[in-house]
Design a protein around this motif. Structure first.
Motif, PDB file in Angstrom:
ATOM      1  N   THR A 109     -40.084 -25.818  63.502  1.00  0.00           N
ATOM      2  CA  THR A 109     -38.760 -25.573  62.895  1.00  0.00           C
ATOM      3  C   THR A 109     -38.673 -26.754  61.792  1.00  0.00           C
ATOM      4  O   THR A 109     -39.198 -27.780  61.836  1.00  0.00           O
ATOM      5  CB  THR A 109     -37.764 -25.977  64.059  1.00  0.00           C
ATOM      6  N   GLY A 130     -35.138 -26.465  59.851  1.00  0.00           N
ATOM      7  CA  GLY A 130     -33.531 -26.352  59.502  1.00  0.00           C
ATOM      8  C   GLY A 130     -32.873 -26.760  60.567  1.00  0.00           C
ATOM      9  O   GLY A 130     -33.256 -26.698  61.608  1.00  0.00           O
ATOM     10  N   SER A 131     -31.420 -26.817  60.227  1.00  0.00           N
ATOM     11  CA  SER A 131     -30.351 -27.047  60.996  1.00  0.00           C
ATOM     12  C   SER A 131     -29.012 -26.615  60.563  1.00  0.00           C
ATOM     13  O   SER A 131     -28.935 -26.197  59.477  1.00  0.00           O
ATOM     14  CB  SER A 131     -30.426 -28.743  61.347  1.00  0.00           C
ATOM     15  N   GLY A 189     -31.966 -27.149  55.126  1.00  0.00           N
ATOM     16  CA  GLY A 189     -33.434 -26.333  55.345  1.00  0.00           C
ATOM     17  C   GLY A 189     -32.986 -24.956  55.371  1.00  0.00           C
ATOM     18  O   GLY A 189     -34.039 -24.330  55.946  1.00  0.00           O
ATOM     19  N   ILE A 190     -31.930 -24.479  54.900  1.00  0.00           N
ATOM     20  CA  ILE A 190     -31.620 -23.392  55.136  1.00  0.00           C
ATOM     21  C   ILE A 190     -31.808 -22.407  53.541  1.00  0.00           C
ATOM     22  O   ILE A 190     -31.137 -22.822  52.862  1.00  0.00           O
ATOM     23  CB  ILE A 190     -30.402 -22.960  55.806  1.00  0.00           C
ATOM     24  N   GLU A 247     -34.917 -20.260  57.675  1.00  0.00           N
ATOM     25  CA  GLU A 247     -35.133 -21.447  57.531  1.00  0.00           C
ATOM     26  C   GLU A 247     -35.891 -21.316  56.315  1.00  0.00           C
ATOM     27  O   GLU A 247     -36.898 -20.545  56.019  1.00  0.00           O
ATOM     28  CB  GLU A 247     -36.331 -22.040  58.698  1.00  0.00           C
TER      29      GLU A 247
END
Length: 681
Positions: free
Chosen positions: A553, A555-556, A580-581, A633
């Motif tokens: 992963t 992204g958040s 990170g999107i 992401e």
């Protein structure tokens, strides 16, 4: 009618010039065509000519001369007098209209308007009393009664095939009456003559509208003609003259192929024959009148082997009397009786052994073995089974080794035929048995692992690829049919991934281990790697599959309510942000776990807000939610999109708390608390 008939006369004569008519059930006269066939009746031939006027009631085209026997060597027609029944049988011939039939009629064929005919006291078993026959009248004389029939009105020359068209026959049905109120035919034994008139259709009253709608009058004793029986001087049709009694016997009526036949004949009742004739059908060169021995009144004649059913005949003439006899020789046919035993089951591509026996095969038969499962049935083996001359014994037959080369699995049905080769290819014997073809399951091994860590279950986030190891037993799979896949599925051909070069021949089936290394894997989630091969008969695929988990992963996503309780009239405020999107992918909405509207404003690394008046909600219920979903992401777009849901209440009165920093409290003081909304302002 006569004009119409006359127009067709020439065409009809051309048609019948190559045809032949024969007497029905009676022809021992040399004029007949049945010598050697029928000996049940004593008959004498008839001869001479009757005459039908060419001019009747002013109309040309009468029947003309009518011949009662063919004097040529072809013997195409004749009329016989049957001394047993006093009936006339056979065919006469008109020069203008062809054949005239005597005898062989049934009661259902009674001429129109004729309800009964004069019964025949000499033949109570006759099919019809309408057949032409003699009767003895009260004066002791003889009258000819009944009917003959002109065959010209029919489509076929033997009075069969249905009527010709009304135009061709003018309504005439072809009947010729031999007795009536104003006409008749008599027979005189003293002179052996038939005299008088027959009437050929229509009404015999010249004032009637149907007068002469046929062939008119037929005179039996015209000038220059006359009809009589072929008998010696002083004899007549009825009197029994000296008659040869002939017998003919075959010593073996049903010979086997290797047996020779001899005919024995005997002629009695006479001291000699004026003429002897022999016949055979089909022709046999050993039974001919050119053979001197057959000119004797009795004897034997060697015939030899008979290859097909043959009818032999012999006839003796004394003056004008004939006696004859016949013998039929029919060779014995042998239908081979077979048994067949095939290997019960084999592996695909193996050999089948078949053993069989043949009985009732004294000479030989041609054997052919078939695989009846094949669409194009041709023998897979053939040979000749030689007999030993004894139909009761069983031939010993070597075992047949058959390479199956089966292209399908399942049960094969074998059929063995053996056809008798002598005396003609005749009866065929058959036998069947089955073989079950066992198709092996493909034998193969298959494994996958992370190339860097050798883990068989997990792929690292920073992996260098996957190592696929396989081995295939080539005897259990169809050549060049194996495929390796990587990714999300292997259920259809479009899902399969080929290592370079991208064709099935790159997968090696030799029983050894082989390795395929993929490139680095970016897709995350539960990845399925598959391996499949086609079984040897190409009917079904066999497959194996392995799973590798790839978790990574980058992204958040954060979603926070301004408060957890709102009163009507207040503004509900939801804060959201992420890193990170991928821009333009997130969707948001109140009370919808799968929102369809893009966030507005779009998500950013700092809080953005979604707001709505609290009284916009219908209450109850008091529980509500806000969801942000479908956020891809940026670095791992194949990961499951990020999503988050927060809950809040709308109440008539939110509870008061001593802790003014509790968003649930009605006296919540955001100025003195750390709040997402105010902290960053």
């Amino acid at each position: 009618m006569k004009k119409i008939l006359f127009l067709f006369a020439f065409v009809f004569l051309v048609f019948i010039s190559t045809q032949s008519a024969s007497a029905a059930n009676c022809s021992t006269s040399i004029n007949g065509t049945n010598i050697g066939i029928d000996t049940s009746h004593e008959c004498v031939g008839m001869k001479g000519y009757a005459w039908g006027a060419d001019n009747t009631n002013g109309q040309l085209g009468g029947i003309g001369w009518v011949s009662f026997s063919d004097s040529s060597t072809t013997k195409k027609y004749n009329v016989d007098f049957d001394r047993d029944t006093w009936e006339l049988k056979g065919y006469a011939y008109s020069e203008n209209y062809g054949y005239i039939r005597f005898g062989g009629f049934t009661d259902s064929e009674v001429p129109s308007g004729q309800t009964s005919c004069v019964s025949n006291p000499k033949n109570a078993n006759s099919n019809s009393s309408c057949n032409a026959h003699l009767i003895q009248n009260s004066n002791g004389g003889y009258e000819l009664v009944g009917y003959a029939r002109l065959c010209y009105v029919f489509n076929k020359q033997d009075c069969t095939g249905g009527y010709k068209s009304e135009t061709e026959r003018g309504g005439y049905d072809g009947w010729i009456g031999l007795t009536g109120s104003s006409f008749g035919v008599n027979y005189y034994t003293g002179t052996n003559e038939f005299k008088g008139f027959a009437w050929g259709g229509g009404n015999n009253d010249s004032s009637n509208s149907n007068y002469a709608q046929g062939i008119g009058w037929v005179k039996m004793d015209p000038t220059g003609g006359g009809v009589s029986c072929i008998v010696s001087a002083g004899k007549d049709c009825i009197s029994d003259n000296e008659k040869p009694i002939v017998t003919l016997v075959a010593d073996i009526p049903n010979p086997k192929y290797n047996q020779n036949v001899t005919l024995t004949w005997d002629i009695s009742g006479v001291t000699s024959c004026d003429e002897i004739i022999v016949t055979s059908s089909p022709n046999n060169s050993n039974w001919t009148t050119t053979n001197p021995i057959i000119t004797n009144l009795n004897g034997q004649q060697y015939i030899g082997q008979i290859l097909t059913t043959t009818t032999f005949g012999i006839a003796c003439r004394v003056d004008n009397e004939w006696g004859n006899a016949g013998a039929v020789v029919s060779p014995t046919r042998f239908k081979p009786v077979l048994t067949l035993d095939a290997t019960n089951s084999i592996s695909y591509g193996g050999d089948v052994e078949l053993t069989y026996t043949v009985r009732n095969n004294p000479f030989s038969c041609d054997a052919k073995l078939y695989n009846t499962n094949e669409s194009n049935i041709t023998p897979v083996w053939q040979g000749t089974v030689t007999g030993n001359g004894d139909e009761t014994s069983t031939q010993t037959v070597p075992t047949i080794d058959i390479q199956t080369n089966v292209t399908t699995s399942g049960i094969i049905t074998w059929r063995l035929d053996c056809t008798d080769t002598t005396p003609n290819p005749d009866p065929t014997g058959s036998a069947t048995d089955t073989t079950t073809v066992i198709v092996p399951a493909p034998v193969m091994t298959f494994s996958v692992k992370d190339r860097g860590t050798s883990s068989p279950t997990t792929i690292t986030c920073t992996n260098t690829g996957v190592e696929i190891t396989y081995s295939i037993d080539p005897t259990t799979v169809y050549p060049n049919s194996c495929i390796v896949s990587s990714g999300t599925g292997y259920y259809t051909d479009s899902d399969w991934y080929y290592n370079s070069p991208t064709d099935k021949t790159s997968i090696i089936a030799d029983g050894s281990n082989h390795t395929i290394n993929t490139g680095s894997v970016s897709q995350t989630g539960n990845l399925l790697y598959g391996f499949k091969c086609l079984q040897v008969d190409q009917v079904a695929y066999w497959a194996q599959a392995k799973n590798l988990s790839h978790s990574c992963t980058g992204g958040s996503l954060e979603v926070t309510p301004g408060r957890t309780c709102y009163e009507p009239g207040e503004t509900v405020s939801i804060g959201y942000k992420g890193s990170g999107i991928e821009s333009g992918t997130c969707k948001g909405g109140f009370d919808n776990p799968t929102p369809t509207s893009l966030l507005n404003p779009d998500i950013a690394t700092t809080y953005r807000y979604a707001e709505i008046r609290a009284n916009s909600f219908t209450t109850p219920p008091i529980n509500h939610s806000y969801t942000v979903a479908s956020c891809k992401e940026t670095d791992f777009p194949n990961n499951t999109p990020l999503s988050k849901t927060v809950n809040f209440d709308i109440k008539a009165s939110c509870p008061a708390c001593t802790d003014k920093c509790d968003p649930q409290c009605s006296n919540y003081n955001p100025n003195r608390c750390v709040s997402p909304k105010f902290k960053e302002q």
